[in-house]
Design an enzyme around this catalytic site. Structure first.
Site, PDB file in Angstrom:
ATOM      1  N   ALA A 131       3.131  -2.149   3.768  1.00 31.15           N
ATOM      2  CA  ALA A 131       2.924  -1.152   4.809  1.00 31.15           C
ATOM      3  C   ALA A 131       2.459  -1.899   6.047  1.00 31.15           C
ATOM      4  O   ALA A 131       1.572  -2.750   5.969  1.00 31.15           O
ATOM      5  CB  ALA A 131       1.876  -0.141   4.371  1.00 31.15           C
TER       6      ALA A 131
ATOM      7  N   ASN B  33       2.362   3.221  10.585  1.00 28.30           N
ATOM      8  CA  ASN B  33       1.575   3.683  11.732  1.00 28.30           C
ATOM      9  C   ASN B  33       2.001   2.908  12.969  1.00 28.30           C
ATOM     10  O   ASN B  33       2.514   1.797  12.868  1.00 28.30           O
ATOM     11  CB  ASN B  33       0.066   3.505  11.484  1.00 28.30           C
ATOM     12  CG  ASN B  33      -0.303   2.047  11.255  1.00 28.30           C
ATOM     13  OD1 ASN B  33      -0.004   1.476  10.216  1.00 28.30           O
ATOM     14  ND2 ASN B  33      -0.958   1.447  12.240  1.00 28.30           N
TER      15      ASN B  33
ATOM     16  N   SER C 226       0.826  -1.208   0.000  1.00 28.42           N
ATOM     17  CA  SER C 226       0.000   0.000   0.000  1.00 28.42           C
ATOM     18  C   SER C 226       0.863   1.262   0.000  1.00 28.42           C
ATOM     19  O   SER C 226       1.726   1.441   0.861  1.00 28.42           O
ATOM     20  CB  SER C 226      -0.907   0.016   1.238  1.00 28.42           C
ATOM     21  OG  SER C 226      -1.836  -1.034   1.191  1.00 28.42           O
TER      22      SER C 226
ATOM     23  N   HIS D 292      -3.342   0.751  -4.572  1.00 24.94           N
ATOM     24  CA  HIS D 292      -2.830  -0.358  -5.381  1.00 24.94           C
ATOM     25  C   HIS D 292      -3.286  -0.118  -6.820  1.00 24.94           C
ATOM     26  O   HIS D 292      -4.469  -0.295  -7.145  1.00 24.94           O
ATOM     27  CB  HIS D 292      -3.356  -1.702  -4.866  1.00 24.94           C
ATOM     28  CG  HIS D 292      -2.815  -2.093  -3.535  1.00 24.94           C
ATOM     29  ND1 HIS D 292      -1.880  -3.098  -3.372  1.00 24.94           N
ATOM     30  CD2 HIS D 292      -3.054  -1.608  -2.292  1.00 24.94           C
ATOM     31  CE1 HIS D 292      -1.588  -3.216  -2.085  1.00 24.94           C
ATOM     32  NE2 HIS D 292      -2.290  -2.331  -1.414  1.00 24.94           N
TER      33      HIS D 292
ATOM     34  N   HIS E  62      -6.566   3.793   6.972  1.00 21.60           N
ATOM     35  CA  HIS E  62      -5.852   3.501   5.727  1.00 21.60           C
ATOM     36  C   HIS E  62      -5.256   4.767   5.110  1.00 21.60           C
ATOM     37  O   HIS E  62      -4.186   4.724   4.492  1.00 21.60           O
ATOM     38  CB  HIS E  62      -6.807   2.836   4.737  1.00 21.60           C
ATOM     39  CG  HIS E  62      -6.116   2.245   3.544  1.00 21.60           C
ATOM     40  ND1 HIS E  62      -5.189   1.227   3.646  1.00 21.60           N
ATOM     41  CD2 HIS E  62      -6.201   2.540   2.217  1.00 21.60           C
ATOM     42  CE1 HIS E  62      -4.750   0.906   2.439  1.00 21.60           C
ATOM     43  NE2 HIS E  62      -5.342   1.686   1.554  1.00 21.60           N
TER      44      HIS E  62
ATOM     45  N   TYR F 275      -8.952 -10.396   2.115  1.00 15.58           N
ATOM     46  CA  TYR F 275     -10.099  -9.585   2.523  1.00 15.58           C
ATOM     47  C   TYR F 275     -10.847  -8.975   1.341  1.00 15.58           C
ATOM     48  O   TYR F 275     -11.961  -8.463   1.497  1.00 15.58           O
ATOM     49  CB  TYR F 275      -9.708  -8.506   3.534  1.00 15.58           C
ATOM     50  CG  TYR F 275      -8.751  -7.445   3.044  1.00 15.58           C
ATOM     51  CD1 TYR F 275      -9.132  -6.469   2.137  1.00 15.58           C
ATOM     52  CD2 TYR F 275      -7.437  -7.397   3.525  1.00 15.58           C
ATOM     53  CE1 TYR F 275      -8.258  -5.479   1.708  1.00 15.58           C
ATOM     54  CE2 TYR F 275      -6.554  -6.421   3.110  1.00 15.58           C
ATOM     55  CZ  TYR F 275      -6.968  -5.465   2.199  1.00 15.58           C
ATOM     56  OH  TYR F 275      -6.082  -4.495   1.770  1.00 15.58           O
ATOM     57  N   GLU F 276     -10.241  -9.021   0.147  1.00 14.92           N
ATOM     58  CA  GLU F 276     -10.958  -8.592  -1.051  1.00 14.92           C
ATOM     59  C   GLU F 276     -11.934  -9.663  -1.541  1.00 14.92           C
ATOM     60  O   GLU F 276     -12.692  -9.425  -2.480  1.00 14.92           O
ATOM     61  CB  GLU F 276      -9.967  -8.263  -2.167  1.00 14.92           C
ATOM     62  CG  GLU F 276      -9.057  -7.088  -1.869  1.00 14.92           C
ATOM     63  CD  GLU F 276      -8.017  -6.883  -2.959  1.00 14.92           C
ATOM     64  OE1 GLU F 276      -8.354  -6.271  -3.989  1.00 14.92           O
ATOM     65  OE2 GLU F 276      -6.871  -7.353  -2.784  1.00 14.92           O
TER      66      GLU F 276
ATOM     67  N   MET G 244      -1.563  -7.180   6.687  1.00 14.70           N
ATOM     68  CA  MET G 244      -2.631  -8.018   6.130  1.00 14.70           C
ATOM     69  C   MET G 244      -2.217  -8.682   4.819  1.00 14.70           C
ATOM     70  O   MET G 244      -3.074  -8.996   3.995  1.00 14.70           O
ATOM     71  CB  MET G 244      -3.886  -7.174   5.896  1.00 14.70           C
ATOM     72  CG  MET G 244      -4.372  -6.399   7.105  1.00 14.70           C
ATOM     73  SD  MET G 244      -5.705  -5.256   6.696  1.00 14.70           S
ATOM     74  CE  MET G 244      -5.791  -4.285   8.216  1.00 14.70           C
ATOM     75  N   SER G 245      -0.923  -8.890   4.630  1.00  7.85           N
ATOM     76  CA  SER G 245      -0.472  -9.395   3.329  1.00  7.85           C
ATOM     77  C   SER G 245       0.844 -10.146   3.471  1.00  7.85           C
ATOM     78  O   SER G 245       1.236 -10.555   4.561  1.00  7.85           O
ATOM     79  CB  SER G 245      -0.289  -8.224   2.357  1.00  7.85           C
ATOM     80  OG  SER G 245       0.801  -7.400   2.781  1.00  7.85           O
TER      81      SER G 245
ATOM     82  N   HIS H 101      -5.438  -9.521  -1.788  1.00  5.57           N
ATOM     83  CA  HIS H 101      -5.607  -9.863  -0.384  1.00  5.57           C
ATOM     84  C   HIS H 101      -6.828 -10.759  -0.206  1.00  5.57           C
ATOM     85  O   HIS H 101      -7.797 -10.647  -0.969  1.00  5.57           O
ATOM     86  CB  HIS H 101      -5.822  -8.605   0.477  1.00  5.57           C
ATOM     87  CG  HIS H 101      -4.820  -7.518   0.261  1.00  5.57           C
ATOM     88  ND1 HIS H 101      -4.877  -6.659  -0.828  1.00  5.57           N
ATOM     89  CD2 HIS H 101      -3.743  -7.133   0.990  1.00  5.57           C
ATOM     90  CE1 HIS H 101      -3.869  -5.795  -0.751  1.00  5.57           C
ATOM     91  NE2 HIS H 101      -3.170  -6.059   0.334  1.00  5.57           N
TER      92      HIS H 101
END
Length: 295
Positions: A122, A249, A39, A70, A263, A94-95, A225-226, A92
């Site tokens: 990220a 973050n 990201s 992306h 995000h 989650y998509e 998450m990846s 991902h």
């Protein structure tokens, strides 16, 4: 019954090869290194010279990227004289994609001749010594979805890619890690360079405070998450892997704070610090030999 239907819908070796052959027919570039951009880190792809770019939507069998930050493009070109291919945007779970689809490009890269995979992401910093903008070379990972049976290698094994039970104790190449840390020092980024453990969660929600405390107690330095699914498949098919997390973050660890992760913050931090990652990757690729050696 649903499990059988999912198995029957997996990519076949012939479909991986169809995509690889299509790409090779559309460009004269023959990359030895593949880069997956996380990201806000897609600017890495813009550094390639003599570009030949494809939108994911135009590539046979390719999934489509749906996440802001992306771009959804595959770029072939040269970086510091080395032939590379760069994913501007990844996929991902989650998509809504199963992990065998999330990791589809990695096996395609193997079939077009890639030897080394560089994955970037990220990530939220759990280690309290980490600061926003730090670059963490991934030493190891924890695959939390894997504990619940979510793994891109589930299903019939394709021996033409790799063994049924691939080891992961050497998931992140020791020589490439050392090289990345040395280049960071050479470039004057020593205060930003870290080496630590990355944990992959399913997302798309950011972690609760209790989850962050739990992961921190397990020795996790950064969370995202990846990345882990791609690394598992890359190692399964014999690619060397270097992973790097840009700390975008700080994980929220205090119940009394008003801070929350979002995000937009991740994308902005990626934009602000991406130049450090770009310089590091550019120099690192120059020092990777085509025969899987570094010098």
């Amino acid at each position: 019954m649903a499990h059988c239907e999912e198995d029957s819908s997996r990519y076949t070796y012939e479909e991986y090869k169809q995509t690889a052959d299509w790409l090779l027919s559309k460009t004269e570039h023959r990359p030895s290194v593949a880069i997956v951009c996380g990201s806000g880190l897609g600017a890495l792809g813009e550094l390639l010279k003599d570009q030949v770019a494809f939108n994911y939507i135009d590539i046979p069998n390719f999934p489509h990227s749906t996440v802001p930050g992306h771009a959804g493009r595959l770029i072939f070109g040269n970086l510091n004289g080395k032939p590379c291919v760069c994913m501007q945007g990844r996929f991902h779970s989650y998509e809504g994609y199963p992990l065998w689809k999330v990791t589809f490009p990695i096996r395609v890269f193997r079939l077009i001749g890639v030897e080394t995979l560089i994955v970037t992401n990220a990530a939220g910093g759990l280690n309290q010594d980490y600061k926003v903008g730090d670059l963490m070379v991934i030493l190891d990972h924890i695959n939390f979805p894997g504990f619940a049976g979510q793994n891109p290698l589930i299903g019939p094994n394709e021996e033409r890619f790799g063994p049924r039970f691939p080891p992961m104790s050497d998931a992140y190449d020791k020589d490439l890690r050392k090289l990345a840390l040395a280049i960071g020092e050479e470039l004057g980024f020593s205060e930003k360079m870290r080496e630590g453990v990355y944990c992959s969660l399913g997302g798309p929600n950011f972690e609760t405070i209790a989850e962050c405390k739990f992961l921190s107690a397990l020795g996790v330095d950064a969370v995202g998450m990846s990345t882990v699914p791609e690394v598992i498949v890359a190692r399964h098919c014999g690619l060397r892997v270097l992973g790097m997390s840009l700390i975008t973050n700080k994980a929220v660890m205090d119940y009394n704070t008003e801070a929350t992760a979002n995000h937009e913050e991740v994308l902005q931090a990626g934009k602000d610090s991406a130049k450090y990652l770009e310089k590091l990757v550019t120099l690192l690729i120059q020092r990777i030999e085509l025969n899987n050696n570094v010098f």
